[in-house]
Design a protein around this motif. Structure first.
Motif, mmCIF file in Angstrom:
data_model
loop_
_atom_site.group_PDB
_atom_site.id
_atom_site.type_symbol
_atom_site.label_atom_id
_atom_site.label_comp_id
_atom_site.label_asym_id
_atom_site.label_seq_id
_atom_site.Cartn_x
_atom_site.Cartn_y
_atom_site.Cartn_z
ATOM 1 N N LEU B 105 0.865 -1.097 -0.239
ATOM 2 C CA LEU B 105 0.242 0.207 0.017
ATOM 3 C C LEU B 105 0.552 1.105 -0.031
ATOM 4 N N SER B 106 1.955 1.501 0.541
ATOM 5 C CA SER B 106 2.474 2.796 1.152
ATOM 6 C C SER B 106 3.652 2.915 -0.410
ATOM 7 N N TYR B 107 3.779 1.579 -1.071
ATOM 8 C CA TYR B 107 4.751 1.360 -2.504
ATOM 9 C C TYR B 107 3.547 2.181 -3.408
ATOM 10 N N SER B 108 2.661 1.731 -3.568
ATOM 11 C CA SER B 108 1.630 2.039 -4.811
ATOM 12 C C SER B 108 1.019 3.649 -4.480
ATOM 13 N N HIS B 109 0.834 3.801 -3.353
ATOM 14 C CA HIS B 109 0.735 5.432 -3.066
ATOM 15 C C HIS B 109 2.086 6.343 -3.349
ATOM 16 N N LYS B 110 3.367 5.861 -3.775
ATOM 17 C CA LYS B 110 4.742 6.009 -3.061
ATOM 18 C C LYS B 110 4.993 6.512 -4.766
ATOM 19 N N GLN B 111 5.236 5.653 -6.360
ATOM 20 C CA GLN B 111 5.201 5.045 -6.944
ATOM 21 C C GLN B 111 4.630 6.280 -8.072
ATOM 22 N N GLN B 112 5.539 7.468 -8.799
ATOM 23 C CA GLN B 112 4.829 8.181 -9.336
ATOM 24 C C GLN B 112 3.511 7.870 -10.825
ATOM 25 N N PRO B 113 3.923 7.208 -11.694
ATOM 26 C CA PRO B 113 2.944 6.968 -12.779
ATOM 27 C C PRO B 113 2.097 5.757 -12.260
ATOM 28 N N GLY B 114 2.486 4.975 -11.631
ATOM 29 C CA GLY B 114 2.377 3.664 -11.011
ATOM 30 C C GLY B 114 1.205 3.020 -11.259
ATOM 31 N N LEU B 115 1.058 1.816 -11.120
ATOM 32 C CA LEU B 115 -0.850 1.037 -10.906
ATOM 33 C C LEU B 115 -1.126 2.042 -9.208
ATOM 34 N N LEU B 116 -2.584 1.848 -9.390
ATOM 35 C CA LEU B 116 -2.992 2.555 -7.841
ATOM 36 C C LEU B 116 -3.856 1.314 -8.074
ATOM 37 N N ILE B 117 -3.746 1.275 -6.171
ATOM 38 C CA ILE B 117 -4.681 0.179 -5.440
ATOM 39 C C ILE B 117 -4.943 0.739 -4.598
ATOM 40 N N VAL B 118 -6.539 0.478 -5.502
ATOM 41 C CA VAL B 118 -7.567 1.928 -5.237
ATOM 42 C C VAL B 118 -8.868 0.664 -4.102
ATOM 43 N N ALA B 119 -8.768 -0.530 -3.582
ATOM 44 C CA ALA B 119 -9.370 -0.704 -2.463
ATOM 45 C C ALA B 119 -8.529 -1.874 -2.450
ATOM 46 N N ALA B 120 -8.487 -2.569 -0.378
ATOM 47 C CA ALA B 120 -7.854 -3.574 0.266
ATOM 48 C C ALA B 120 -8.928 -3.923 0.540
ATOM 49 N N PHE B 121 -8.435 -5.416 1.105
ATOM 50 C CA PHE B 121 -9.674 -6.220 1.844
ATOM 51 C C PHE B 121 -8.925 -6.824 2.672
ATOM 52 N N ASP B 122 -9.174 -7.351 4.180
ATOM 53 C CA ASP B 122 -8.885 -8.061 4.908
ATOM 54 C C ASP B 122 -10.118 -9.428 5.157
#
Ligand SMILES: NC(=O)c1ccc[n+]([C@@H]2O[C@H](COP(=O)([O-])OP(=O)(O)OC[C@H]3O[C@@H](n4cnc5c(N)ncnc54)[C@H](O)[C@@H]3O)[C@@H](O)[C@H]2O)c1
Ligand SMILES: NC(=O)c1ccc[n+]([C@@H]2O[C@H](COP(=O)([O-])OP(=O)(O)OC[C@H]3O[C@@H](n4cnc5c(N)ncnc54)[C@H](O)[C@@H]3O)[C@@H](O)[C@H]2O)c1
Lengths: 223, 223
Positions: B105-122
DNA sequence: CTCACATTGTGAAAGTTTTCACAATTCATT
DNA sequence: AATGAATTGTGAAAACTTTCACAATGTGAG
């Protein structure tokens, strides 16, 4: 005299070694569950390959199964363990105690027989000189001395891309012979150091591509 | 009229797609640094391959370079982006908000143009109904509805091995077409779903093996 | 304008990995 | 004991990937 001039130890492909490691993991479970024997097609099912491939892979380590009964789990596991070098034996260093680094520390810690991270390094003072998940964390300045003292041969790089090459050079000089690299940058090192890159972004982009276009079978595998 | 009956869209190998994604990343940097053109051997150096391979890969997307001057960075980047599907466009779901999940999650968030995690489940109530690194976290019970609502086609599995197949089945039924799987278990899914496994333990064991035995060149690469 | 040169695009060769397919073997049953 | 069914071990074929090597083509210097 003269060195026996071995039949030039048949070199085994990287792919095969990876699968052998998988077979070991599976067999560890089977043995725990008291399974006596296992067939190649059962192993194939549990690792996502084909039965023929399993047999071919096992051939290279000289494993023997008996027709109609398959392979003896315990014996096969022992062969694999001997071939791959005992797990738990190898001490691993981690460089970069960020989000990913900490996840890996907790993972190493949990793995039953797994590889053990025994030393972690970071450049940030607030992350060093403490113990996280049972692993001592040092400042990067002490990398060489700790690696040599503990005779560590394998390391994981989890620092930002810009720092990866520098860290890799230092690891190599300190005596590390194998590196798992999570940074999205290629490492240029002497060929005496084995490098395995894990590029999560690349994997995601592959998946995005094939999810959009028609798929491409879920064949082969794994990092 | 009649459908043009395409020359049967040349299918491109998984390996090649992975490298194209790397080229895109590299070109993004080059363009940021205002580089005008780039040669195949420069790209090769920065991704750890050979110049011939770079040219062959670029050939499949019909990229054109000019002799003696190489490829135009901006144009090549545009071609790659178009071919691979715009980044940032694709919404990604994450299942399993554990140590690894949070790092992602923190990685997705940081990536400039990157792929975006928009929903997480647990499945754990204390991890759900909050926002982590800008991503909304839901209870696993709502997986199907959220995935469908947001029309998510790509997911990452970061749950324990035992739960992976179950989660994968639900994702597939909800309409997910591609999965990155971090659990050390093969997923059995219809071939319409593309699966990429990232098996960190296996990679480590490979490195341990080759660090112990003589190395095997640091060729090829990446996940 | 011409030449020497670096570099692309690509057919073909070489190399690697996977799959096929089948003889040989073992075991259970009759 | 003999028969049949299942499974291993493996040579050979097929499939796939990478590397080689070179003609074609712009580029810049003189
Ligand atoms: N977080 C993820 O899920 C994820 C996934 C795939 C790849 N990666 C890659 O892994 C690497 C680490 O990612 P992260 O999310 O943990 O980043 P992060 O920023 O959370 O952690 C990086 C850590 O490295 C330390 N560091 C920086 N320079 C250093 C140096 N020269 N020597 C020692 N330590 C140094 C920092 O202090 C920090 O603690 C990055 O290259 C990233 O691209 C991360
Ligand atoms: N931590 C690592 O560095 C690492 C590295 C490689 C692979 N992995 C693998 O990734 C997976 C996750 O690892 P982790 O360290 O984050 O574990 P973790 O135990 O920290 O997290 C697992 C999460 O999954 C959730 N979960 C369990 N069952 C679920 C279900 N049925 N549906 C939804 N959520 C469920 C748990 O509540 C927990 O939050 C594991 O399969 C592990 O083997 C982890």
């Amino acid at each position: 005299m003269s060195a026996p001039s071995y039949p030039e130890a048949i070199l085994i492909s990287e792919r095969t070694i990876g699968r052998l490691a998988q077979y070991r993991r599976i067999l560890t479970e089977l043995v725990r569950d008291n399974l006596e024997t296992v067939h190649s097609h059962q192993l194939a099912l549990r690792c996502g390959g084909s039965a023929a491939q399993v047999r071919r892979d096992l051939m290279v380590i000289g494993a023997e199964g008996s027709p109609n009964k398959g392979y003896k789990c315990a014996k096969l596991l022992a062969s694999l363990a001997e071939f791959l070098t005992q797990p738990g034996t190898q001490k691993v260093a981690l460089v970069g105690i960020g989000n990913l680094g900490r996840a890996l520390l907790s993972y190493s810690h949990k793995q039953q027989p797994g590889l053990l991270i025994v030393a972690a390094f970071d450049i940030a003072p607030d992350k060093t000189n403490k113990v996280i998940d049972g692993c001592r964390c040092f400042h990067i300045d002490t990398l060489e001395s700790v690696i040599k003292e503990q005779n560590i041969k394998v390391a994981i790089i989890a620092v930002p891309g810009e720092a990866a090459q520098l860290v890799a050079d230092r690891l190599a000089i300190a005596g590390v012979r194998g590196i798992v690299n999570f940074a999205p940058a290629p490492l240029h090192l002497p060929p005496s150091v084995f490098v395995e890159n894990i590029d999560v972004t690349m994997s995601l982009e592959k998946v995005v591509y094939f999810a959009a276009k028609g798929t491409q079978s879920e064949r082969n595998k794994s990092a």
